[in-house]
Write a protein that holds these residues in place. Structure first.
Motif: not given
Length: 342
Positions: A129, A131-132, A192, A228, A230
């Motif tokens: 993902s 997101e990190k 993000t 962002l 996947t």
């Protein structure tokens, strides 16, 4: 040999013989497959007891026995013996993956293609993902007198590109200005954080320069949005069509599922162990009731996890499947980790 131990060895032999042949296993065939001596009558009695426990079933009155979903689960959890790939098999996998280690997307596509070819199953590889992820760098490449491309590179090695157009002629000095102003503000930030509100604040901070950069900012925002998501590489879908376990209607529904990346990503992330196998009803999807999904997770960096899965019939060679999946996943993890350090 204790009766319970004998029954478990008989269950193991039924599962492995059925995996090899695809035919219901009779007592005579089973006696030949066992590594200990026991009478055919004892084998029949034990198979009847295993059926009573819901571990075996008899498709037809005069046929032998086949494993049930529960029988496969007991085999996988308690009876399956670990298997290792040969040095030659490992080397072939290493060579194939290293040739595609120029970008994460290419590597995952190759991993899925390789797994589908080696196993005869459908294979899916989900990227970690975003997101990190952090924005590592933004580059700009001029593609025409009025057009250019924003290239967003993340800490996960992901590269996303977006074309944009300007109403004025683009010069090399403008490209340098785009590069300097955007990297000063965005490099090192979480992907993000690149929200519409943040981009509006960034535009204000640019002052008069914002008048010539609205499409630049929009391209960066769109590239960050894609980073962002996947991504899931799926290969070998056609392998499923030759599996007699899939009825025609189920085959269509499975193909539809494989075409929905977000749903597929959730499915292959469902197994929360290092290497997990979900069978039939455990998948909680009507189209997959007669299939199995073997999943392994890879972690190329802390808090950065992706998943690789094989989708095939319950009658799959689980020891070989797990060995192949684990090895490919381990190599993908290593190669992705190297990319992220660059």
């Amino acid at each position: 040999m204790e009766p319970t131990e004998r029954k478990m060895k008989i269950l193991e032999a039924v599962v492995e013989t059925y995996i090899q042949t695809g035919d219901p296993v009779g007592s005579k065939t089973l006696c030949d497959a066992l590594d200990f001596h026991v009478s055919s009558a004892t084998v029949r009695n034990d198979m009847a007891e295993l059926a009573g426990l819901g571990l075996l079933e008899q498709p037809h009155t005069s046929s032998g026995r086949v494993p049930t979903e529960l029988g496969y689960r007991v085999y996988i959890d308690d009876l399956m013996k670990p298997q290792l790939l040969t040095v030659r098999e490992q080397g072939a996998i290493n060579d194939a993956l290293e040739q595609s280690a120029d970008a994460p997307e290419h590597l995952l596509e190759k991993a899925a293609e390789l797994l589908s070819r080696l196993t005869g199953c459908a294979a899916a590889a989900a990227a970690p993902s975003g997101e990190k992820a952090l924005i590592k760098h933004i580059r700009f490449v001029q593609t025409g007198s009025h057009t250019a491309m924003a290239v967003l590179i993340t800490s996960l090695g992901t590269v996303k590109t977006k074309l944009f157009r300007c109403d004025f002629a683009i010069t090399p000095s403008m490209m340098e200005m785009f590069d300097k102003s955007m990297n000063e503000r965005l490099a090192g930030m979480p992907v993000t954080s690149v929200t519409p509100a943040f981009m509006q604040t960034t535009a204000i901070s640019l002052g008069e320069m914002s008048m010539i950069m609205p499409n630049v900012l929009l391209a960066i925002h769109d590239a960050a949005k894609e980073a962002l998501a996947t991504g899931v590489a799926i290969r070998g879908q056609s392998n499923l069509f030759v599996m007699h376990e899939l009825a025609s209607g189920d085959g269509k529904r499975v193909m539809e599922l494989l075409g929905r990346s977000s749903e597929l990503s959730k499915l292959i992330s469902a197994a929360d162990t290092k290497a997990g196998i979900l069978i039939g009803s455990e998948l909680h999807h009507p189209a997959l009731m007669h299939l199995s999904v073997a999943v392994t997770h890879y972690t190329p960096a802390p808090e950065c996890t992706g998943a690789i899965a094989l989708i095939g019939p319950m009658r799959m060679n689980y020891p070989k499947i797990v060995a192949t999946l684990d090895y490919v996943s381990s190599e993908v993890e290593t190669l992705l980790s190297d990319m992220m350090d660059v």
